[in-house]
Design a protein around this motif. Structure first.
Motif, PDB file in Angstrom:
ATOM      1  N   GLU A 174       5.031  12.188  -0.962  1.00 17.77           N
ATOM      2  CA  GLU A 174       4.338  12.116   0.298  1.00 17.77           C
ATOM      3  C   GLU A 174       4.535  10.911   1.196  1.00 17.77           C
ATOM      4  N   GLN A 175       5.590   9.946   0.889  1.00 13.92           N
ATOM      5  CA  GLN A 175       5.653   8.695   2.125  1.00 13.92           C
ATOM      6  C   GLN A 175       6.779   8.931   2.878  1.00 13.92           C
ATOM      7  N   SER A 176       7.754   9.515   0.891  1.00 15.84           N
ATOM      8  CA  SER A 176       9.361   9.680   2.045  1.00 15.84           C
ATOM      9  C   SER A 176       9.296  11.333   2.356  1.00 15.84           C
ATOM     10  N   ALA A 177       8.379  12.155   2.704  1.00 16.82           N
ATOM     11  CA  ALA A 177       8.409  12.860   3.429  1.00 16.82           C
ATOM     12  C   ALA A 177       7.780  12.551   4.819  1.00 16.82           C
ATOM     13  N   LEU A 178       7.146  11.475   4.793  1.00 17.70           N
ATOM     14  CA  LEU A 178       6.575  10.702   6.073  1.00 17.70           C
ATOM     15  C   LEU A 178       8.223   9.965   7.078  1.00 17.70           C
ATOM     16  N   SER A 219       0.864  -0.739  -0.273  1.00 16.47           N
ATOM     17  CA  SER A 219       0.055   0.177   0.105  1.00 16.47           C
ATOM     18  C   SER A 219       0.567   1.276   0.521  1.00 16.47           C
ATOM     19  N   THR A 220       0.078   2.300  -0.329  1.00 18.15           N
ATOM     20  CA  THR A 220       0.518   3.766   0.242  1.00 18.15           C
ATOM     21  C   THR A 220       1.790   3.310   1.406  1.00 18.15           C
ATOM     22  N   ARG A 221       3.242   3.517   1.509  1.00 10.36           N
ATOM     23  CA  ARG A 221       3.923   3.424   2.942  1.00 10.36           C
ATOM     24  C   ARG A 221       5.571   4.210   2.786  1.00 10.36           C
ATOM     25  N   TRP A 222       5.404   3.483   3.762  1.00 10.29           N
ATOM     26  CA  TRP A 222       7.155   4.420   3.954  1.00 10.29           C
ATOM     27  C   TRP A 222       8.390   3.234   4.168  1.00 10.29           C
ATOM     28  N   GLU A 223       9.279   3.049   4.368  1.00 10.81           N
ATOM     29  CA  GLU A 223      10.668   2.621   5.391  1.00 10.81           C
ATOM     30  C   GLU A 223      11.060   3.340   4.847  1.00 10.81           C
ATOM     31  N   HIS A 224      12.062   3.080   6.174  1.00 10.57           N
ATOM     32  CA  HIS A 224      13.583   3.159   6.355  1.00 10.57           C
ATOM     33  C   HIS A 224      14.638   2.341   5.989  1.00 10.57           C
ATOM     34  N   PHE A 225      15.329   2.154   5.502  1.00  7.80           N
ATOM     35  CA  PHE A 225      16.764   1.817   5.271  1.00  7.80           C
ATOM     36  C   PHE A 225      18.305   2.147   5.687  1.00  7.80           C
ATOM     37  N   PRO A 226      19.281   1.329   6.146  1.00  9.77           N
ATOM     38  CA  PRO A 226      20.284   1.678   7.225  1.00  9.77           C
ATOM     39  C   PRO A 226      21.443   2.199   5.487  1.00  9.77           C
ATOM     40  N   HIS A 227      21.908   3.305   5.874  1.00  5.14           N
ATOM     41  CA  HIS A 227      23.396   3.692   5.131  1.00  5.14           C
ATOM     42  C   HIS A 227      24.060   3.737   6.050  1.00  5.14           C
ATOM     43  N   GLU A 228      25.370   3.609   6.698  1.00  2.00           N
ATOM     44  CA  GLU A 228      26.546   3.623   7.783  1.00  2.00           C
ATOM     45  C   GLU A 228      26.219   5.026   8.319  1.00  2.00           C
ATOM     46  N   ALA A 229      26.584   6.218   8.752  1.00  2.00           N
ATOM     47  CA  ALA A 229      25.974   6.637  10.149  1.00  2.00           C
ATOM     48  C   ALA A 229      25.042   7.112   9.709  1.00  2.00           C
ATOM     49  N   MET A 282      21.062   8.206   7.095  1.00  2.00           N
ATOM     50  CA  MET A 282      19.405   7.119   7.087  1.00  2.00           C
ATOM     51  C   MET A 282      19.273   7.103   5.639  1.00  2.00           C
ATOM     52  N   GLY A 283      18.347   5.871   5.350  1.00  2.00           N
ATOM     53  CA  GLY A 283      17.855   6.482   3.741  1.00  2.00           C
ATOM     54  C   GLY A 283      16.459   5.970   4.108  1.00  2.00           C
ATOM     55  N   ILE A 284      15.846   7.356   3.175  1.00  2.00           N
ATOM     56  CA  ILE A 284      14.272   6.924   2.702  1.00  2.00           C
ATOM     57  C   ILE A 284      13.866   6.571   2.232  1.00  2.00           C
ATOM     58  N   ARG A 285      12.428   6.212   1.997  1.00  2.00           N
ATOM     59  CA  ARG A 285      12.091   5.581   0.520  1.00  2.00           C
ATOM     60  C   ARG A 285      11.081   5.954   0.934  1.00  2.00           C
ATOM     61  N   GLY A 286       9.491   6.852   0.446  1.00  3.36           N
ATOM     62  CA  GLY A 286       8.667   6.304   0.209  1.00  3.36           C
ATOM     63  C   GLY A 286       7.861   5.861  -0.932  1.00  3.36           C
ATOM     64  N   PHE A 287       6.655   5.342  -1.087  1.00  2.00           N
ATOM     65  CA  PHE A 287       6.260   4.298  -2.145  1.00  2.00           C
ATOM     66  C   PHE A 287       4.450   4.650  -2.046  1.00  2.00           C
ATOM     67  N   GLY A 288       4.374   4.374  -3.422  1.00  2.35           N
ATOM     68  CA  GLY A 288       2.555   5.827  -3.506  1.00  2.35           C
ATOM     69  C   GLY A 288       1.975   4.714  -5.162  1.00  2.35           C
ATOM     70  N   ILE A 289       1.202   4.934  -5.308  1.00  6.33           N
ATOM     71  CA  ILE A 289      -0.146   4.589  -6.268  1.00  6.33           C
ATOM     72  C   ILE A 289       0.828   5.771  -7.456  1.00  6.33           C
ATOM     73  N   THR A 290       0.865   7.009  -6.866  1.00  2.00           N
ATOM     74  CA  THR A 290       1.349   7.628  -7.861  1.00  2.00           C
ATOM     75  C   THR A 290       2.697   8.663  -7.036  1.00  2.00           C
ATOM     76  N   LYS A 291       3.457   9.089  -8.354  1.00  2.00           N
ATOM     77  CA  LYS A 291       4.573   9.854  -7.706  1.00  2.00           C
ATOM     78  C   LYS A 291       4.266  10.532  -6.429  1.00  2.00           C
ATOM     79  N   ALA A 292       3.612  11.367  -6.494  1.00  2.00           N
ATOM     80  CA  ALA A 292       3.068  12.430  -5.638  1.00  2.00           C
ATOM     81  C   ALA A 292       2.477  11.467  -4.616  1.00  2.00           C
ATOM     82  N   GLN A 293       2.183  10.539  -4.008  1.00  2.00           N
ATOM     83  CA  GLN A 293       1.932   9.863  -3.196  1.00  2.00           C
ATOM     84  C   GLN A 293       3.438   9.778  -2.330  1.00  2.00           C
ATOM     85  N   ALA A 294       4.364   9.425  -3.184  1.00  2.00           N
ATOM     86  CA  ALA A 294       5.714   8.221  -3.360  1.00  2.00           C
ATOM     87  C   ALA A 294       6.284   9.200  -2.703  1.00  2.00           C
TER      88      ALA A 294
END
Length: 147
Positions: free
Chosen positions: A36-40, A10-20, A22-34
């Protein structure tokens, strides 16, 4: 729920580790939603977004020559407002037309007791930066933020 890359999602976000940092990742049905989720995900680096009340709004406009630079500009505008305006955000509304973004961030002033901020984000970087359509249905937008 939608299917993305063969996985239920679903529209969601997640973190991924990167040395010291933080990686952020947003998913969405649309680019705008992705976006928004990156911002979250950005907010979630600092505090639990569910602790943030969407009491006030801040408006943003960004332009960039491509989607990746547009994502970095959007996130850095939010980081600037978080640092200089002493704000945290709980919800985002983004509209993207060509390479122009209009966004609204809903949040409240930082309350150290309520929000218990973990870190201060220095900026969104070009590290592991990409915005792309996922095979099938949806978008992903990600980068590494300097903490």
């Amino acid at each position: 729920m939608t299917r993305m890359d063969g996985l239920e999602s679903s529209t969601r976000w997640e973190h991924f580790p990167h040395e010291a940092d933080m990686g952020i990742r947003g998913f969405g049905i649309t680019k705008a939603q992705a976006f928004e989720q990156s911002a979250l995900a950005l907010t979630a680096v600092v505090t639990d977004p569910q602790r943030v009340a969407a009491q006030m709004e801040r408006h943003f406009t960004c332009e960039a020559p491509d989607d990746e630079l547009l994502l970095v500009d959007w996130l850095n505008a939010l980081i600037f407002e978080m640092a200089c305006g002493h704000m945290v955000f709980a919800r985002f509304d983004v509209t993207i037309t060509d390479r122009h973004l209009k966004g609204i961030a809903y949040g409240e002033p930082v309350d150290r007791m309520k929000h218990e901020p973990a870190v201060e984000i220095k900026g969104a970087t070009y590290t592991e930066l990409f915005v792309r359509r996922i095979e099938g249905n949806g978008w992903v937008a990600q980068c590494v933020v300097d903490v």
